[in-house]
Scaffold this active site. Structure first.
Site, PDB file in Angstrom:
ATOM      1  N   ILE A 240       0.900  -1.156   0.000  1.00  0.00           N
ATOM      2  CA  ILE A 240       0.000   0.000   0.000  1.00  0.00           C
ATOM      3  C   ILE A 240       0.938   1.204   0.000  1.00  0.00           C
ATOM      4  O   ILE A 240       1.565   1.499   1.014  1.00  0.00           O
ATOM      5  CB  ILE A 240      -0.925   0.022   1.227  1.00  0.00           C
ATOM      6  CG1 ILE A 240      -1.843  -1.197   1.228  1.00  0.00           C
ATOM      7  CG2 ILE A 240      -1.772   1.295   1.235  1.00  0.00           C
ATOM      8  CD1 ILE A 240      -2.769  -1.277   2.444  1.00  0.00           C
ATOM      9  N   PRO A 241       1.089   1.897  -1.125  1.00  0.00           N
ATOM     10  CA  PRO A 241       2.202   2.843  -1.305  1.00  0.00           C
ATOM     11  C   PRO A 241       2.007   4.203  -0.641  1.00  0.00           C
ATOM     12  O   PRO A 241       1.932   5.237  -1.309  1.00  0.00           O
ATOM     13  CB  PRO A 241       2.284   2.968  -2.827  1.00  0.00           C
ATOM     14  CG  PRO A 241       0.875   2.771  -3.290  1.00  0.00           C
ATOM     15  CD  PRO A 241       0.287   1.735  -2.355  1.00  0.00           C
ATOM     16  N   CYS A 242       1.992   4.208   0.678  1.00  0.00           N
ATOM     17  CA  CYS A 242       1.873   5.479   1.393  1.00  0.00           C
ATOM     18  C   CYS A 242       3.116   6.351   1.192  1.00  0.00           C
ATOM     19  O   CYS A 242       3.080   7.554   1.459  1.00  0.00           O
ATOM     20  CB  CYS A 242       1.602   5.244   2.874  1.00  0.00           C
ATOM     21  SG  CYS A 242       2.839   4.244   3.712  1.00  0.00           S
ATOM     22  N   HIS A 243       4.210   5.753   0.712  1.00  0.00           N
ATOM     23  CA  HIS A 243       5.430   6.516   0.455  1.00  0.00           C
ATOM     24  C   HIS A 243       5.271   7.483  -0.709  1.00  0.00           C
ATOM     25  O   HIS A 243       6.106   8.367  -0.905  1.00  0.00           O
ATOM     26  CB  HIS A 243       6.593   5.562   0.176  1.00  0.00           C
ATOM     27  CG  HIS A 243       6.317   4.583  -0.921  1.00  0.00           C
ATOM     28  ND1 HIS A 243       5.671   3.382  -0.704  1.00  0.00           N
ATOM     29  CD2 HIS A 243       6.584   4.625  -2.256  1.00  0.00           C
ATOM     30  CE1 HIS A 243       5.559   2.734  -1.853  1.00  0.00           C
ATOM     31  NE2 HIS A 243       6.096   3.467  -2.816  1.00  0.00           N
TER      32      HIS A 243
END
Length: 283
Positions: A240-243
């Site tokens: 889950i690409p919260c970056h």
């Protein structure tokens, strides 16, 4: 933190701070390896050689990326990246746990967990029969304890085989494995959090969004602060690409697992996108 990860992090820092080309010999000497061995480690981590890396990203671009965050968008626009990726939303599906599972403290769940090395340091990963429920770069005992507190009635069992399979499939660029079916994430979340996390999956690799833009994407303008809390509570790092979320100012902002790691993940995504685009152009 594995030595190879730290070596490459140091090399990226060198590339971002110095003007002009940096020789392979210098990078290798700084890492304490021979040029041949350093190139091999770098290729395993980034998927391309140090020379190709510098061809794709000038030191000026890398320096801007590491200090501001915003240039990753500029690079995508300037080079017309296709942004294809193993982690595109078509290949990652997020499912929420049922209220009953939560109220029961996970009594019906068997959670397999394990640890392994990734290009971004040691990782802890856990999964149920329905999908991955946790991926963290915190210490293994800390990650396991946090998961046990969330699901006190669940059955936990160490399963290094399952952990290694998940980590090698999605977090090891040196092991190319085709994605034949969507990866399911089985997470505990409110409806709002699920909306935010699914919106994160719609951000193409190699691009960034602000918290405000993410709020607009879920049709909740003005909820940037609440969106920020949902992003910060993401239990599944990288997948889950919260970056890919930054501040309105263009600064990278914070990251639950450390700003250095956020920079490393973004840089590798940029390299992957560039490599994908170059490969498609050649085909």
């Amino acid at each position: 933190m594995p030595r190879d990860y730290q070596r490459i992090a140091t090399a990226i820092q060198t590339l971002s701070q110095q003007q002009g080309r940096v020789s392979l010999q210098q990078l290798a000497e700084d890492s304490g390896l021979s040029p041949w061995h350093f190139q091999r480690v770098f290729c395993r981590w980034a998927g391309i050689s140090p020379t190709r890396f510098q061809q794709f990203m000038t030191v000026h671009r890398a320096q801007q990326l590491l200090t501001e965050g915003r240039p990753l968008l500029d690079i995508s626009e300037q080079l017309g990246l296709s942004s294809s990726s193993r982690l595109h939303s078509h290949f990652v599906r997020v499912e929420g746990m049922t209220p009953g599972e939560f109220r029961a403290g996970g009594r019906s769940l068997t959670i397999d967990w394990g640890c392994g090395d990734t290009p971004f340091g040691p990782a802890f990963i856990a999964s149920t029969e329905r999908g991955i429920c946790s991926l963290s770069f915190d210490a293994a005992d800390q990650s396991l304890r946090a998961l046990q507190q969330r699901f006190p009635a669940a059955h936990f069992r160490e399963n290094q085989s399952a952990a290694g399979k998940h980590l090698s499939r999605f977090l090891r660029p040196d092991i190319q494995r085709p994605v034949t079916a969507p990866l399911t994430l089985h997470v505990l979340a409110s409806d709002f959090q699920l909306q935010v996390w699914r919106a994160l999956l719609e951000i193409p690799p190699g691009e960034l969004r602000s918290y405000g833009a993410l709020a607009s994407a879920i049709k909740r303008p003005g909820s940037a602060r609440a969106v920020g809390r949902a992003v910060g509570s993401n239990p599944v790092a990288v997948l889950i690409p919260c970056h890919r979320v930054i501040r309105e100012s263009g600064e990278l902002g914070g990251y639950r697992w450390g700003l250095e790691r956020k920079r490393a993940v973004l840089l590798q995504e940029c390299c992957d996108a560039l490599t994908d685009d170059a490969g498609q152009s050649a085909s």
